[in-house]
Design a protein around this motif. Structure first.
Motif, PDB file in Angstrom:
ATOM      1  N   LEU A  62       0.829  -1.216   0.000  1.00 36.36           N
ATOM      2  CA  LEU A  62       0.000   0.000   0.000  1.00 36.36           C
ATOM      3  C   LEU A  62       0.855   1.254   0.000  1.00 36.36           C
ATOM      4  O   LEU A  62       0.515   2.244  -0.645  1.00 36.36           O
ATOM      5  CB  LEU A  62      -0.919   0.023   1.226  1.00 36.36           C
ATOM      6  N   ALA A  63       1.964   1.229   0.737  1.00 39.75           N
ATOM      7  CA  ALA A  63       2.844   2.397   0.795  1.00 39.75           C
ATOM      8  C   ALA A  63       3.411   2.707  -0.578  1.00 39.75           C
ATOM      9  O   ALA A  63       3.687   3.862  -0.902  1.00 39.75           O
ATOM     10  CB  ALA A  63       3.972   2.149   1.792  1.00 39.75           C
ATOM     11  N   ASP A  64       3.541   1.666  -1.403  1.00 44.63           N
ATOM     12  CA  ASP A  64       4.032   1.850  -2.765  1.00 44.63           C
ATOM     13  C   ASP A  64       3.031   2.644  -3.584  1.00 44.63           C
ATOM     14  O   ASP A  64       3.397   3.351  -4.517  1.00 44.63           O
ATOM     15  CB  ASP A  64       4.265   0.468  -3.397  1.00 44.63           C
ATOM     16  N   GLY A  65       1.745   2.562  -3.222  1.00 43.02           N
ATOM     17  CA  GLY A  65       0.713   3.287  -3.954  1.00 43.02           C
ATOM     18  C   GLY A  65       0.758   2.966  -5.427  1.00 43.02           C
ATOM     19  O   GLY A  65       0.889   1.821  -5.824  1.00 43.02           O
ATOM     20  N   ASP A  66       0.683   3.995  -6.239  1.00 45.31           N
ATOM     21  CA  ASP A  66       0.801   3.834  -7.685  1.00 45.31           C
ATOM     22  C   ASP A  66       2.224   4.152  -8.101  1.00 45.31           C
ATOM     23  O   ASP A  66       2.483   4.948  -8.984  1.00 45.31           O
ATOM     24  CB  ASP A  66      -0.162   4.769  -8.419  1.00 45.31           C
ATOM     25  N   GLY A  67       3.154   3.495  -7.427  1.00 43.79           N
ATOM     26  CA  GLY A  67       4.546   3.781  -7.731  1.00 43.79           C
ATOM     27  C   GLY A  67       5.123   4.803  -6.772  1.00 43.79           C
ATOM     28  O   GLY A  67       6.272   5.167  -6.870  1.00 43.79           O
ATOM     29  N   GLY A  68       4.301   5.282  -5.826  1.00 48.74           N
ATOM     30  CA  GLY A  68       4.787   6.219  -4.839  1.00 48.74           C
ATOM     31  C   GLY A  68       4.737   7.662  -5.301  1.00 48.74           C
ATOM     32  O   GLY A  68       4.812   8.579  -4.509  1.00 48.74           O
ATOM     33  N   ASP A  69       4.623   7.890  -6.608  1.00 45.01           N
ATOM     34  CA  ASP A  69       4.603   9.263  -7.098  1.00 45.01           C
ATOM     35  C   ASP A  69       3.444   9.514  -8.043  1.00 45.01           C
ATOM     36  O   ASP A  69       3.440  10.478  -8.790  1.00 45.01           O
ATOM     37  CB  ASP A  69       5.930   9.604  -7.782  1.00 45.01           C
ATOM     38  N   GLY A  70       2.451   8.593  -8.004  1.00 50.36           N
ATOM     39  CA  GLY A  70       1.269   8.795  -8.809  1.00 50.36           C
ATOM     40  C   GLY A  70       1.432   8.452 -10.273  1.00 50.36           C
ATOM     41  O   GLY A  70       0.544   8.701 -11.075  1.00 50.36           O
ATOM     42  N   ASP A  71       2.599   7.876 -10.653  1.00 48.91           N
ATOM     43  CA  ASP A  71       2.795   7.613 -12.074  1.00 48.91           C
ATOM     44  C   ASP A  71       2.260   6.262 -12.514  1.00 48.91           C
ATOM     45  O   ASP A  71       2.338   5.911 -13.682  1.00 48.91           O
ATOM     46  CB  ASP A  71       4.269   7.763 -12.464  1.00 48.91           C
ATOM     47  N   GLY A  72       1.719   5.485 -11.571  1.00 47.63           N
ATOM     48  CA  GLY A  72       1.027   4.258 -11.936  1.00 47.63           C
ATOM     49  C   GLY A  72       1.899   3.046 -12.159  1.00 47.63           C
ATOM     50  O   GLY A  72       1.415   2.003 -12.542  1.00 47.63           O
TER      51      GLY A  72
END
Length: 195
Positions: A164-174
């Motif tokens: 989850l902390a990774d998110g979408d790459g951590g910077d929103g770039d997917g």
């Protein structure tokens, strides 16, 4: 509008519909910052109706968290039935929990889990209840393997949190650039624990 004493506990199709819509809403927003007015506007209701149906914002949050916990527990029990060996069951559980469409539900779970540290309503028993619900089925799955259910649960949740902390790459770039590392860590853990 006065709220009858038992209105908040009365099941109704409209209440269930609003609860489901609220679960979807908080999967996209922080439940900690939940405000009835924007929630009501988004789901086609009003703050007065929400209070009539649930009694208070705290009770609504409690029910949202309960839905999330019940969904995870149902997933664990389904894996227990369909998985086969302990390793296959845990592989199946990981695959289901890490699907992109489950990201919002996982976020909600971890938000509730961390807020439970405050020992205040509506989060008060969220973490404890989650442990008490997850450990017995995990112990059944792992019976006879020598693996420790507490360790397995801690690693599972730790890696899910990392994902989850990774998110979408951590910077929103997917690109989810750390997802491969996290998935590999789960496989390595299973190799070491359930060869």
């Amino acid at each position: 509008m006065s709220t009858p004493a038992n209105a908040a506990s009365r099941p109704s199709p409209r209440r269930e519909e609003i609860l489901a819509a609220t679960v979807r809403y908080v999967a996209e927003h922080n439940v900690s910052d939940l405000s009835l007015r924007p929630l009501a506007a988004r789901i086609g209701s009003s703050p007065r109706v929400l209070l009539y149906l649930f009694g208070s914002k705290e009770q609504l949050v409690r029910e949202v968290l309960a839905v999330g916990r019940a969904e995870q527990l149902a997933l664990l029990e389904r894996c227990e039935v369909e998985g086969g060996s302990a390793r296959e069951t845990l592989e199946l559980l990981w695959e289901w929990l890490t699907r992109p469409e489950r990201r919002g539900a996982l976020r909600l779970f971890f938000e509730g889990y961390v807020r439970a540290f405050d020992r205040r309503e509506p989060w008060l028993d969220f973490g404890t209840a989650s442990l008490e619900e997850w450990l017995p089925p995990l112990e059944r799955v792992l019976e006879g393997t020598g693996a420790n259910a507490t360790v397995v649960l801690a690693v599972l949740r730790g890696l899910l949190l990392d994902l989850l902390a990774d998110g979408d790459g951590g910077d929103g770039d997917g690109d989810g650039r750390h997802a491969g590392r996290v998935h590999a860590a789960w496989r390595d853990f299973l190799d070491a624990t359930l060869p």
